[in-house]
Scaffold this active site. Structure first.
Site, PDB file in Angstrom:
ATOM      1  N   LYS A  64      17.426  23.981   7.713  1.00 51.81           N
ATOM      2  CA  LYS A  64      18.405  24.400   8.734  1.00 51.81           C
ATOM      3  C   LYS A  64      19.660  23.515   8.768  1.00 51.81           C
ATOM      4  O   LYS A  64      20.745  23.997   9.052  1.00 51.81           O
ATOM      5  CB  LYS A  64      17.754  24.432  10.116  1.00 51.81           C
ATOM      6  CG  LYS A  64      16.757  25.571  10.273  1.00 51.81           C
ATOM      7  CD  LYS A  64      16.209  25.594  11.683  1.00 51.81           C
ATOM      8  CE  LYS A  64      15.214  26.715  11.847  1.00 51.81           C
ATOM      9  NZ  LYS A  64      14.779  26.858  13.234  1.00 51.81           N
ATOM     10  N   ASP A 100      18.603  30.344  17.365  1.00 49.69           N
ATOM     11  CA  ASP A 100      17.450  29.712  18.033  1.00 49.69           C
ATOM     12  C   ASP A 100      17.709  29.511  19.528  1.00 49.69           C
ATOM     13  O   ASP A 100      16.813  29.725  20.358  1.00 49.69           O
ATOM     14  CB  ASP A 100      17.141  28.361  17.384  1.00 49.69           C
ATOM     15  CG  ASP A 100      16.455  28.514  16.037  1.00 49.69           C
ATOM     16  OD1 ASP A 100      15.709  29.489  15.847  1.00 49.69           O
ATOM     17  OD2 ASP A 100      16.666  27.647  15.166  1.00 49.69           O
TER      18      ASP A 100
END
Ligand code: ATR
Length: 279
Positions: A64, A100
Site C-alpha cells: 500500500k 480504506d
C-alpha cells in the site's frame, strides 16, 4: 477476460474476487476480477503489466505504501496517509486512491447509530490499517484521535501528521499502559482495533480486556473479521460491537464505483464476500 486484480503477499486469503465479481455480475459485466500473488521485488514489473493490461487494481499488505512512487497521480488524501489500496488505470496512466478510510467510516455508520463529527476515537495499533484510516476520520471532524501501539514511535509518527488538523486532539501511548487506556476509554465513542492480533488462532488480546466495562459508552470495531477475544468480550459485556467485514465490503464498494462509475450493489457484494472461500 481479467481486467481487475487484487495483489498482495500473502494473498490467498483474499475475499475480494468473490465480492467484486458479485458486483460486476450484478451489472451484467461477467467476472473480470482476478487475484495475483506479487512479492515486494515483483511490484515494479507488475505495475508495468497493469499499466498495459488492466483497468483497476486493489493492493493489500505489503504494497500500500510501496506502490506510491510508481503512480502518475495520487489522491491528496491517500498521499497524506501514505497508503494506496486502489489503482484506476486509463489510457496507460495510473491514479492511486485509498478507500480504506471510506470503508471504516461507512462500517461505523452502518453498525452504530452515532455521529462521527465530534466523536472521540481510540485506535489500538499504528500499522497500515490505522495509518490509512485515521486521516479520513480526522477530515470528517472527529474531536480526538488517540493511538496506542506496541511500538509507540509508529503511533507518534501518525500523531505528528494528524496534528496538522488544528482542532483535533491527539495522544499516543503503549497498549499495556492500562491507566492511560482507562482514561481514554471514558472519553471514547469508537474504539478501533487495528492491530493484526486475532488473525491467528491463539493470538493474545491487544490490551487488557478487563479495562472494558459495561457502563462505558464506546462502540467497538475490530478490523479483523474472524472471532477474536476482543469481539467475544465486547459481546459478553453487551457493548455495541462489529467486526471488520463491513469495512472490507465498503472499501470494495468504493473501489468498484471509482472504476466503473456504477453504484455498488452492497447486498450482492456482502453475499459474495461471505460466500467467498479463500483460495
Ligand atoms: P496492517 O496493515 O494490518 O495494519 P501492519 O502494518 O503490519 O499491518 O501493522 C500491524 C499492527 O499490529 C501494528 O500496529 C503492530 O504493532 P507494532 O507497530 O508494534 O509492530 C501490531 N501488532 C502485530 N503483532 C503484534 C503483537 N504481537 N503485539 C502487539 N501488537 C502487534
Amino acid at each position: 477476460m481479467i481486467k481487475y486484480m487484487v495483489i498482495g503477499d500473502p494473498i490467498a486469503h483474499s475475499r475480494s474476487p468473490g465480492m467484486q465479481n458479485a458486483a460486476f455480475e450484478f451489472h451484467g459485466l461477467g467476472s473480470p476480477y482476478g487475484i495475483r500473488h506479487v512479492r515486494p521485488d515483483e511490484l515494479g514489473g507488475f505495475i508495468e503489466f497493469a499499466r498495459a493490461n488492466l483497468k483497476g487494481v486493489n493492493l493489500t499488505v505489503p504494497h500500500k505504501a510501496a506502490v506510491i512512487p510508481y503512480l502518475d497521480t495520487v489522491d491528496p488524501a491517500a498521499e497524506a496517509a501514505g497508503s494506496v489500496n486502489t489503482l484506476i488505470i486509463e489510457n496507460g496512466r495510473i491514479h492511486g486512491a485509498s478507500t480504506d478510510g471510506y470503508g471504516l467510516e461507512h462500517a461505523l455508520l452502518e453498525n452504530f447509530s452515532r455521529p462521527l463529527a465530534g466523536a472521540g476515537v481510540t485506535f489500538i495499533g499504528a500499522g497500515g490499517a490505522a495509518h490509512a484510516t485515521a486521516f479520513h476520520l480526522a477530515a470528517l471532524g472527529v474531536k480526538a484521535i488517540r493511538i496506542a501501539n506496541r511500538t509507540v514511535a509508529k503511533a507518534d509518527e501518525i500523531a505528528e501528521k494528524l496534528r496538522l488538523h488544528p482542532a483535533l486532539f491527539v495522544e499516543t501511548a503503549r497498549p499495556d499502559d492500562s491507566a492511560t487506556l482507562a482514561r481514554w476509554f471514558a472519553d471514547t465513542d469508537f474504539l478501533i482495533q487495528a492491530t493484526s492480533l486475532g488473525l491467528k488462532a491463539g493470538d493474545p488480546a491487544p490490551f487488557d480486556l478487563a479495562l472494558l466495562k459495561p457502563e462505558l459508552k464506546l462502540c467497538i470495531f475490530d478490523t479483523i473479521y474472524k472471532p477474536t477475544p476482543l469481539l467475544a468480550k465486547a459481546r459478553e459485556l453487551r457493548l455495541p460491537v462489529a467486526d471488520g467485514a463491513a469495512m472490507l465490503i465498503h472499501q470494495g464498494a468504493k473501489s468498484f464505483e471509482l472504476w466503473t462509475g456504477l453504484s455498488a450493489p452492497l447486498d450482492a457484494m456482502r453475499r459474495g464476500f461471505l460466500e467467498a472461500q479463500p483460495c
